[in-house]
Design a protein around this motif. Structure first.
Motif, PDB file in Angstrom:
ATOM      1  N   PRO A   1       0.820  -1.219   0.000  1.00  0.00           N
ATOM      2  CA  PRO A   1       0.000   0.000   0.000  1.00  0.00           C
ATOM      3  C   PRO A   1       0.848   1.261   0.000  1.00  0.00           C
ATOM      4  CG  PRO A   1      -0.789  -1.578   1.641  1.00  0.00           C
ATOM      5  CD  PRO A   1       0.521  -2.097   1.149  1.00  0.00           C
ATOM      6  N   SER A   2       0.506   2.196  -0.857  1.00  0.00           N
ATOM      7  CA  SER A   2       1.221   3.464  -0.944  1.00  0.00           C
ATOM      8  C   SER A   2       0.211   4.609  -0.954  1.00  0.00           C
ATOM      9  CB  SER A   2       2.073   3.523  -2.213  1.00  0.00           C
ATOM     10  OG  SER A   2       2.555   4.842  -2.436  1.00  0.00           O
ATOM     11  N   PRO A   3       0.063   5.347   0.150  1.00  0.00           N
ATOM     12  CA  PRO A   3      -0.876   6.473   0.172  1.00  0.00           C
ATOM     13  C   PRO A   3      -0.590   7.486  -0.924  1.00  0.00           C
ATOM     14  CG  PRO A   3      -0.151   5.940   2.394  1.00  0.00           C
ATOM     15  CD  PRO A   3       0.702   5.131   1.462  1.00  0.00           C
ATOM     16  N   GLU A   4       0.688   7.707  -1.248  1.00  0.00           N
ATOM     17  CA  GLU A   4       1.027   8.656  -2.302  1.00  0.00           C
ATOM     18  C   GLU A   4       0.450   8.202  -3.640  1.00  0.00           C
ATOM     19  OE1 GLU A   4       3.095   7.257  -0.212  1.00  0.00           O
ATOM     20  OE2 GLU A   4       4.478   8.715   0.670  1.00  0.00           O
ATOM     21  N   LEU A   5       0.593   6.906  -3.937  1.00  0.00           N
ATOM     22  CA  LEU A   5       0.080   6.365  -5.194  1.00  0.00           C
ATOM     23  C   LEU A   5      -1.440   6.451  -5.244  1.00  0.00           C
ATOM     24  CD1 LEU A   5       0.656   4.833  -7.856  1.00  0.00           C
ATOM     25  CD2 LEU A   5       0.445   2.702  -6.563  1.00  0.00           C
TER      26      LEU A   5
ATOM     27  N   GLY B   1      -3.325   8.564  -3.675  1.00  0.00           N
ATOM     28  CA  GLY B   1      -3.683   9.966  -3.869  1.00  0.00           C
ATOM     29  C   GLY B   1      -3.661  10.347  -5.335  1.00  0.00           C
ATOM     30  N   LEU B   2      -2.642   9.866  -6.066  1.00  0.00           N
ATOM     31  CA  LEU B   2      -2.572  10.124  -7.508  1.00  0.00           C
ATOM     32  C   LEU B   2      -3.738   9.462  -8.238  1.00  0.00           C
ATOM     33  CD1 LEU B   2       1.260   9.612  -8.128  1.00  0.00           C
ATOM     34  CD2 LEU B   2       0.024  11.773  -7.874  1.00  0.00           C
ATOM     35  N   TYR B   3      -4.082   8.263  -7.823  1.00  0.00           N
ATOM     36  CA  TYR B   3      -5.196   7.544  -8.447  1.00  0.00           C
ATOM     37  C   TYR B   3      -6.506   8.312  -8.255  1.00  0.00           C
ATOM     38  CZ  TYR B   3      -8.850   3.981  -8.888  1.00  0.00           C
ATOM     39  OH  TYR B   3      -9.995   3.290  -9.226  1.00  0.00           O
ATOM     40  N   LEU B   4      -6.762   8.780  -7.033  1.00  0.00           N
ATOM     41  CA  LEU B   4      -7.988   9.535  -6.777  1.00  0.00           C
ATOM     42  C   LEU B   4      -8.034  10.810  -7.605  1.00  0.00           C
ATOM     43  CD1 LEU B   4      -8.225   9.196  -2.869  1.00  0.00           C
ATOM     44  CD2 LEU B   4      -9.300   7.759  -4.624  1.00  0.00           C
ATOM     45  N   ALA B   5      -6.900  11.494  -7.693  1.00  0.00           N
ATOM     46  CA  ALA B   5      -6.846  12.722  -8.486  1.00  0.00           C
ATOM     47  C   ALA B   5      -7.134  12.441  -9.953  1.00  0.00           C
ATOM     48  CB  ALA B   5      -5.476  13.373  -8.323  1.00  0.00           C
ATOM     49  N   ASP B   6      -6.617  11.337 -10.463  1.00  0.00           N
ATOM     50  CA  ASP B   6      -6.830  10.979 -11.860  1.00  0.00           C
ATOM     51  C   ASP B   6      -8.302  10.671 -12.116  1.00  0.00           C
ATOM     52  OD1 ASP B   6      -6.225  10.475 -14.478  1.00  0.00           O
ATOM     53  OD2 ASP B   6      -5.432   8.457 -14.139  1.00  0.00           O
ATOM     54  N   MET B   7      -8.962   9.986 -11.151  1.00  0.00           N
ATOM     55  CA  MET B   7     -10.372   9.650 -11.322  1.00  0.00           C
ATOM     56  C   MET B   7     -11.251  10.902 -11.328  1.00  0.00           C
ATOM     57  SD  MET B   7     -10.368   6.421 -11.741  1.00  0.00           S
ATOM     58  CE  MET B   7      -8.767   6.738 -12.520  1.00  0.00           C
ATOM     59  N   ALA B   8     -10.875  11.892 -10.529  1.00  0.00           N
ATOM     60  CA  ALA B   8     -11.684  13.113 -10.440  1.00  0.00           C
ATOM     61  C   ALA B   8     -11.457  14.054 -11.621  1.00  0.00           C
ATOM     62  CB  ALA B   8     -11.381  13.842  -9.131  1.00  0.00           C
ATOM     63  N   SER B   9     -10.248  14.024 -12.193  1.00  0.00           N
ATOM     64  CA  SER B   9      -9.903  14.982 -13.241  1.00  0.00           C
ATOM     65  C   SER B   9     -10.001  14.411 -14.645  1.00  0.00           C
ATOM     66  CB  SER B   9      -8.479  15.507 -13.010  1.00  0.00           C
ATOM     67  OG  SER B   9      -7.530  14.429 -13.063  1.00  0.00           O
TER      68      SER B   9
ATOM     69  N   ASP C   1      -3.920   8.983   6.056  1.00  0.00           N
ATOM     70  CA  ASP C   1      -2.670   9.596   5.613  1.00  0.00           C
ATOM     71  C   ASP C   1      -2.962  10.880   4.834  1.00  0.00           C
ATOM     72  OD1 ASP C   1      -0.453   9.940   3.415  1.00  0.00           O
ATOM     73  OD2 ASP C   1       0.469   8.696   4.979  1.00  0.00           O
ATOM     74  N   ARG C   2      -2.123  11.900   5.031  1.00  0.00           N
ATOM     75  CA  ARG C   2      -2.384  13.208   4.428  1.00  0.00           C
ATOM     76  C   ARG C   2      -2.364  13.168   2.908  1.00  0.00           C
ATOM     77  NH1 ARG C   2       2.394  15.765   2.873  1.00  0.00           N
ATOM     78  NH2 ARG C   2       4.319  14.712   3.493  1.00  0.00           N
ATOM     79  N   HIS C   3      -1.622  12.230   2.323  1.00  0.00           N
ATOM     80  CA  HIS C   3      -1.588  12.139   0.865  1.00  0.00           C
ATOM     81  C   HIS C   3      -2.942  11.701   0.302  1.00  0.00           C
ATOM     82  CE1 HIS C   3       2.735  11.813   1.909  1.00  0.00           C
ATOM     83  NE2 HIS C   3       2.892  12.514   0.804  1.00  0.00           N
ATOM     84  N   ILE C   4      -3.735  11.042   1.128  1.00  0.00           N
ATOM     85  CA  ILE C   4      -5.080  10.634   0.712  1.00  0.00           C
ATOM     86  C   ILE C   4      -6.104  11.665   1.138  1.00  0.00           C
ATOM     87  CG2 ILE C   4      -6.889   8.897   0.995  1.00  0.00           C
ATOM     88  CD1 ILE C   4      -4.727   6.794   1.293  1.00  0.00           C
ATOM     89  N   THR C   5      -6.062  12.069   2.413  1.00  0.00           N
ATOM     90  CA  THR C   5      -7.099  12.961   2.937  1.00  0.00           C
ATOM     91  C   THR C   5      -7.063  14.331   2.266  1.00  0.00           C
ATOM     92  OG1 THR C   5      -5.636  13.641   4.755  1.00  0.00           O
ATOM     93  CG2 THR C   5      -7.146  11.785   5.160  1.00  0.00           C
TER      94      THR C   5
ATOM     95  N   GLY D   1      -9.890  18.022  -1.242  1.00  0.00           N
ATOM     96  CA  GLY D   1      -9.909  18.924  -2.385  1.00  0.00           C
ATOM     97  C   GLY D   1     -10.924  18.501  -3.432  1.00  0.00           C
ATOM     98  N   ILE D   2     -11.034  17.201  -3.654  1.00  0.00           N
ATOM     99  CA  ILE D   2     -12.019  16.687  -4.608  1.00  0.00           C
ATOM    100  C   ILE D   2     -13.424  17.014  -4.135  1.00  0.00           C
ATOM    101  CG2 ILE D   2     -13.015  14.566  -5.558  1.00  0.00           C
ATOM    102  CD1 ILE D   2     -10.175  13.393  -5.586  1.00  0.00           C
ATOM    103  N   ARG D   3     -13.669  16.812  -2.847  1.00  0.00           N
ATOM    104  CA  ARG D   3     -15.001  17.115  -2.305  1.00  0.00           C
ATOM    105  C   ARG D   3     -15.320  18.598  -2.462  1.00  0.00           C
ATOM    106  NH1 ARG D   3     -13.417  13.777   2.636  1.00  0.00           N
ATOM    107  NH2 ARG D   3     -14.328  11.703   2.316  1.00  0.00           N
TER     108      ARG D   3
END
Length: 366
Positions: free
Chosen positions: A91-95, A97-105, A138-142, A147-149
């Motif tokens: 598990p990588s919170p940084e990774l 976080g990138l995945y969530l950003a990609d899904m939203a954008s 983890d802050r990389h996720i939260t 921001g997405i919310r």
């Protein structure tokens, strides 16, 4: 009242906590080989049988639809990692976080905030099945999720509530063959009970009659009781008799059971193509949604809207929100009927309630 229910071969020198077969973290279905026995414990017939039992309980820990959704989320995340040239394990919170950003954008098809949050839950579930822990705080996720919310959150899209007069008009469009009797009982029972579509079709005639049972029904002179193994555990739904046979859900249920000759097993089953013969297989919950849409159109509900809009506005959930919106009783009774833990959740279902009955402005002296 029954209580709510609360894999297994040995492997050589491998972890015993994996809930998936070895797949290097990539795609794969939920395993039927969850290992329960520690690798240092010798297997025996008794322990193997207990491992099988433990596997069955593990499968029942979440609803089937939830497990299906989470498995789909994990597959999507694994596929995304593979495309990006990385691996989902460990598990990588940084990774993530990138995945969530990609899904939203994603300009082609950005996901809603609710779907992204569900995807995150599914990813956490996938790690848990592999004996790993994802720190969702983890802050990389939260930070990314907050921001997405903030940028993309929208009011929830709610299905239209069905009014009592609409329900009567809808059942009037149904025939009096077996299929019509069954569908009439579904609409009236679902409305009066404030039931989810999955709850409607999961009911058996008696207790513990099928492996996939979600409860059973008991019929009395004054009404019927549904014992449901629902989303938040077992609950009892009380449905009284109506003011006339035409609108009475219990009468409709009795007619369906009588003419379909259902004395054991699923209450709502499929019928033959001509609608004259009951088949043994349980009805799928998607039938309820299709039934509501079809009868809404046939009854001319909301004629001010185009057909496409009416189809999108109404679904199986419209029965549940209809009861919450139009039952003229104290709110706490509606809350109990729907099985909600809080009054606030019940209010989300109330589309046309008197919102200013309690006027805090005047009460405060203004």
């Amino acid at each position: 009242m029954p209580k709510s229910p609360e894999n297994g071969s040995e492997t050589d020198e491998k972890s015993t906590s994996e809930a998936f077969p070895a797949d290097n973290g990539h795609e794969g279905g939920a395993s039927d080989h969850v290992v329960i026995l520690p690798c240092h414990v010798a297997g025996s017939g008794t322990l193997d049988r207990l491992a099988n039992t433990a596997r069955d309980y593990a499968k029942a820990s979440k609803a089937k639809n939830t497990q299906t959704a989470y498995l789909s989320d994990w597959k999507h995340f694994s596929r995304w990692c593979r495309i990006k040239g990385t691996d989902p394990l460990p598990p990588s919170p940084e990774l993530i976080g990138l995945y969530l950003a990609d899904m939203a954008s994603d300009r082609a098809k950005p996901l809603s905030v609710a779907t992204i949050e569900r995807r995150l839950a599914g990813i956490g579930w996938g790690y848990k099945q592999r004996g790993l822990t994802l720190d969702r705080s983890d802050r990389h996720i939260t930070a990314v999720l907050d921001g997405i919310r903030r940028q993309h959150a929208q009011p929830p899209k709610q299905k239209e509530a069905i009014m009592p007069e609409d329900v009567l008009a809808m059942v009037d469009t149904l025939g009096f063959d077996l299929r019509g009797l069954r569908d009439r009982a579904i609409v009236l029972l679902g409305y009066a009970g404030g039931l989810r579509r999955s709850e409607i079709v999961s009911v058996d005639r008696g207790q513990d009659e099928t492996d996939d049972s979600g409860g059973w029904v008991e019929i009395y002179d004054d009404g019927c009781l549904l014992y449901l193994n629902a989303k938040n555990g077992w609950r009892t739904v009380e449905i009284g008799r109506g003011s006339s046979d035409q609108s009475c859900p219990v009468h409709a249920l009795e007619k369906w059971l009588h003419f379909a000759r259902i004395e054991f097993g699923p209450v709502f089953v499929r019928t033959s193509r001509d609608g004259k013969r009951a088949l043994p297989s349980r009805l799928n919950d998607k039938h309820v949604a299709r039934l509501i849409k079809r009868t809404v159109l046939a009854a001319g509900v909301r004629p001010d809207l185009p057909e496409k809009d009416r189809l999108s506005l109404f679904s199986g959930h419209s029965l549940r929100s209809g009861l919450a919106s139009f039952a003229e009783v104290d709110e706490r009774y509606v809350q109990k009927q729907l099985g909600h833990a809080s009054a606030e959740m019940t209010r989300r279902y109330q589309r046309r309630r008197d919102r200013f009955r309690v006027n805090l402005t005047k009460a405060s002296g203004l």
